[in-house]
Design a protein around this motif. Structure first.
Motif, PDB file in Angstrom:
ATOM      1  N   THR A 177      -9.215   1.197  -3.432  1.00  0.00           N
ATOM      2  CA  THR A 177      -7.986   0.894  -3.298  1.00  0.00           C
ATOM      3  C   THR A 177      -7.542   1.802  -2.341  1.00  0.00           C
ATOM      4  OG1 THR A 177      -7.977   0.763  -5.769  1.00  0.00           O
ATOM      5  CG2 THR A 177      -5.810   1.392  -4.558  1.00  0.00           C
ATOM      6  N   ALA A 178      -6.494   1.096  -1.365  1.00  0.00           N
ATOM      7  CA  ALA A 178      -5.705   1.772  -0.278  1.00  0.00           C
ATOM      8  C   ALA A 178      -4.565   2.765  -1.125  1.00  0.00           C
ATOM      9  CB  ALA A 178      -5.253   1.000   0.647  1.00  0.00           C
ATOM     10  N   GLY A 179      -4.779   3.922  -1.488  1.00  0.00           N
ATOM     11  CA  GLY A 179      -3.800   4.683  -2.231  1.00  0.00           C
ATOM     12  C   GLY A 179      -3.362   5.659  -1.560  1.00  0.00           C
ATOM     13  N   GLN A 180      -2.949   6.912  -2.235  1.00  0.00           N
ATOM     14  CA  GLN A 180      -2.167   7.931  -1.575  1.00  0.00           C
ATOM     15  C   GLN A 180      -3.062   9.196  -1.849  1.00  0.00           C
ATOM     16  OE1 GLN A 180       1.499   8.028  -4.360  1.00  0.00           O
ATOM     17  NE2 GLN A 180       1.125   5.839  -4.765  1.00  0.00           N
ATOM     18  N   ASN A 181      -2.846   9.975  -0.724  1.00  0.00           N
ATOM     19  CA  ASN A 181      -3.326  11.388  -0.594  1.00  0.00           C
ATOM     20  C   ASN A 181      -4.950  11.133  -0.851  1.00  0.00           C
ATOM     21  OD1 ASN A 181      -0.553  12.644  -0.638  1.00  0.00           O
ATOM     22  ND2 ASN A 181      -0.452  11.986  -2.322  1.00  0.00           N
ATOM     23  N   GLN A 182      -5.523  10.737   0.107  1.00  0.00           N
ATOM     24  CA  GLN A 182      -6.925  10.394  -0.312  1.00  0.00           C
ATOM     25  C   GLN A 182      -7.581  10.396   1.182  1.00  0.00           C
ATOM     26  OE1 GLN A 182      -8.483   7.154  -2.583  1.00  0.00           O
ATOM     27  NE2 GLN A 182      -6.493   7.046  -3.671  1.00  0.00           N
ATOM     28  N   ILE A 183      -8.907  10.795   1.226  1.00  0.00           N
ATOM     29  CA  ILE A 183      -9.636  10.813   2.493  1.00  0.00           C
ATOM     30  C   ILE A 183     -11.036   9.852   1.849  1.00  0.00           C
ATOM     31  CG2 ILE A 183     -11.217  11.723   4.026  1.00  0.00           C
ATOM     32  CD1 ILE A 183      -9.179  13.954   3.779  1.00  0.00           C
ATOM     33  N   ILE A 184     -11.290   8.774   2.542  1.00  0.00           N
ATOM     34  CA  ILE A 184     -12.629   7.971   2.453  1.00  0.00           C
ATOM     35  C   ILE A 184     -13.377   8.361   3.729  1.00  0.00           C
ATOM     36  CG2 ILE A 184     -13.819   6.168   1.950  1.00  0.00           C
ATOM     37  CD1 ILE A 184     -11.352   5.147   0.273  1.00  0.00           C
ATOM     38  N   ARG A 185     -14.570   8.942   3.458  1.00  0.00           N
ATOM     39  CA  ARG A 185     -15.242   9.051   4.679  1.00  0.00           C
ATOM     40  C   ARG A 185     -16.796   8.847   4.486  1.00  0.00           C
ATOM     41  NH1 ARG A 185     -14.227  14.849   4.999  1.00  0.00           N
ATOM     42  NH2 ARG A 185     -12.349  14.343   6.645  1.00  0.00           N
ATOM     43  N   ALA A 200      -3.069  -1.518  -3.013  1.00  0.00           N
ATOM     44  CA  ALA A 200      -1.863  -0.424  -3.443  1.00  0.00           C
ATOM     45  C   ALA A 200      -0.852  -1.055  -2.777  1.00  0.00           C
ATOM     46  CB  ALA A 200      -2.015   0.791  -3.221  1.00  0.00           C
ATOM     47  N   ALA A 201       0.319  -0.937  -3.290  1.00  0.00           N
ATOM     48  CA  ALA A 201       1.577  -1.231  -2.538  1.00  0.00           C
ATOM     49  C   ALA A 201       2.187   0.198  -2.209  1.00  0.00           C
ATOM     50  CB  ALA A 201       2.655  -1.990  -3.608  1.00  0.00           C
ATOM     51  N   ASN A 202       1.953   1.132  -2.189  1.00  0.00           N
ATOM     52  CA  ASN A 202       2.432   2.606  -1.614  1.00  0.00           C
ATOM     53  C   ASN A 202       1.199   3.046  -1.028  1.00  0.00           C
ATOM     54  OD1 ASN A 202       4.080   4.749  -1.375  1.00  0.00           O
ATOM     55  ND2 ASN A 202       4.177   5.157  -3.350  1.00  0.00           N
TER      56      ASN A 202
END
Length: 412
Positions: A177-185, A200-202
């Protein structure tokens, strides 16, 4: 702030997951909180999506890798290599009912080549042609046939003809999910019938770094119009402080990175940084900006190669089917659906290496002139075969010299 370790092969749900020596087996065995880090063991192969959750402002959750070896892989396809899964129903036409979701693509022999989607069963005439009797049902929310079947043309049992078969399905629609307050590495996302990271819409305060994406998309967006879709990293509506850095994208049906939304109601991207990535074989574009010009965005220091090539052109008479047909598709940068200017906006396209785009252009703009005036295009390198250098100001530019003279872009 906890650090969790996940080892799908050797982990145990009874472990606390707080050290490499006592990892858990699945993400669902833990409940990460803001500020936590979730690490997957390198070399892991996970046939599931990343169950990533949101952090809090100033307190991000990180999803990454630990140990040595290849990046952990999240895979959305179904292994259909077993010959017993296939039944011959007509000469050289084989069928399987092993899939519980609509089929968007078939990857043969670990990426050696892909199948060719056909829109009717009568079109199955060549090795690798496939048809799903539920085409378009998933995205259009239509009832599936009572008996869902996939058909594949093959000179003999597909499980014997091919060394390996991955059926790329609609499934969960996304792998993260393209979400909030995250790092994907340091993770790998492959074989999703629709999107890799989206949903995600936000989307805000979100960073994707050093990740790999491959064989994304291909499911039917609209069966009647014969249009398919699927993006690598998609920000829908809100895109505020988002970075895509140092990633590799290969075989993406539509766009590797895109921000789009509900037409003119889409929010302008507050800060979007796309830097130091490598884009191969993106069917629509490496970067697609739709609906609104960003308040601030950078597409810089990227390498873009073979736009329009790859599995997205299989079975197509180019230009491929799209919402803008018969205009070409297969660009490095594609700007569209901006017919009304935004008062503020800035998109910097600089220091990129634009290689071949044999069915499209380095930059293809069909937006209003006022929005094009908010572009800054400079210091890019152009090489390889291209249908066009650019489309800008309503004109097609075959040569870089004419593009520079007419627009003023790329001048020192």
């Amino acid at each position: 702030m906890a650090v969790y370790y996940i080892d799908p092969q050797n982990g145990n749900a009874e472990n606390d997951g707080l050290s490499p020596e006592y990892p858990v087996k699945r993400e669902t065995d833990i409940t990460p909180q803001s500020g936590d880090t979730v690490l997957f063991k390198r070399g892991s192969f996970i046939r599931d999506f990343l169950h990533n959750v949101n952090g809090e402002d100033g307190n991000l959750i990180t999803y990454a890798a630990y140990g040595e070896g290849e990046k952990p892989v999240f895979c959305g396809s179904v292994d259909c290599s077993d010959p017993t899964l296939w039944t011959e129903i007509a000469p050289n036409v084989w069928s399987t009912d092993a899939l519980n979701s609509e089929l968007g693509n078939i990857v043969f022999n670990n990426g050696e080549y892909c199948g060719t989607l056909r829109w009717t069963a009568n079109e199955l005439t060549e090795q690798g042609d496939f048809f799903d009797n539920a085409l378009g049902c998933s995205e259009q929310h239509l009832d599936f046939p009572k008996t869902h079947r996939v058909y594949l043309y093959s000179a003999k049992n597909p499980g014997e003809y091919y060394s390996h078969i991955e059926c790329v399905i609609y499934g969960n629609r996304i792998l993260a999910t393209a979400g909030q307050n995250q790092i994907i590495r340091d993770l790998c996302f492959t074989h999703s019938g629709v999107h890799a990271i989206a949903g995600a819409a936000n989307c805000r305060n979100f960073k994707v770094e050093n990740c790999d994406f491959s064989y994304i998309g291909g499911c039917a967006w609209n069966g009647e119009m014969k249009i398919r879709f699927g993006n690598g990293v998609e920000m829908w509506d809100t895109c505020d402080n988002v970075e895509v850095i140092g990633c590799t994208f290969d075989e993406i049906y539509d766009s590797a990175v895109t921000h789009q939304g509900y037409g003119r109601d889409c929010k302008q991207a507050g800060r979007l940084i796309i830097r130091n990535n490598t884009f191969f074989r993106c069917g629509m574009a490496a970067y697609e900006q739709r609906d609104k010009m960003p308040l601030y965005a950078e597409f810089c220091q990227n390498t873009c190669l073979e736009a329009g090539n790859g599995f997205s052109k299989n079975g197509e008479v180019m230009p491929r089917s799209s919402e803008i047909w018969p205009q070409p598709m297969g660009h490095h940068i594609f700007l569209w659906r901006m017919d009304v200017p935004d008062e503020q906006g800035k998109l910097i396209i600089a220091d990129n290496d634009f290689g071949s785009a044999v069915y499209g252009a380095a930059v293809y703009s069909i937006i209003c002139r006022e929005s094009e005036n908010q572009l800054m295009i400079q210091n890019n390198h152009y090489s390889g075969q291209m249908l066009l250098t650019a489309r800008m100001h309503g004109n097609d530019f075959e040569s870089l010299q004419d593009f520079v003279a007419e627009t003023g872009f790329e001048q020192e």
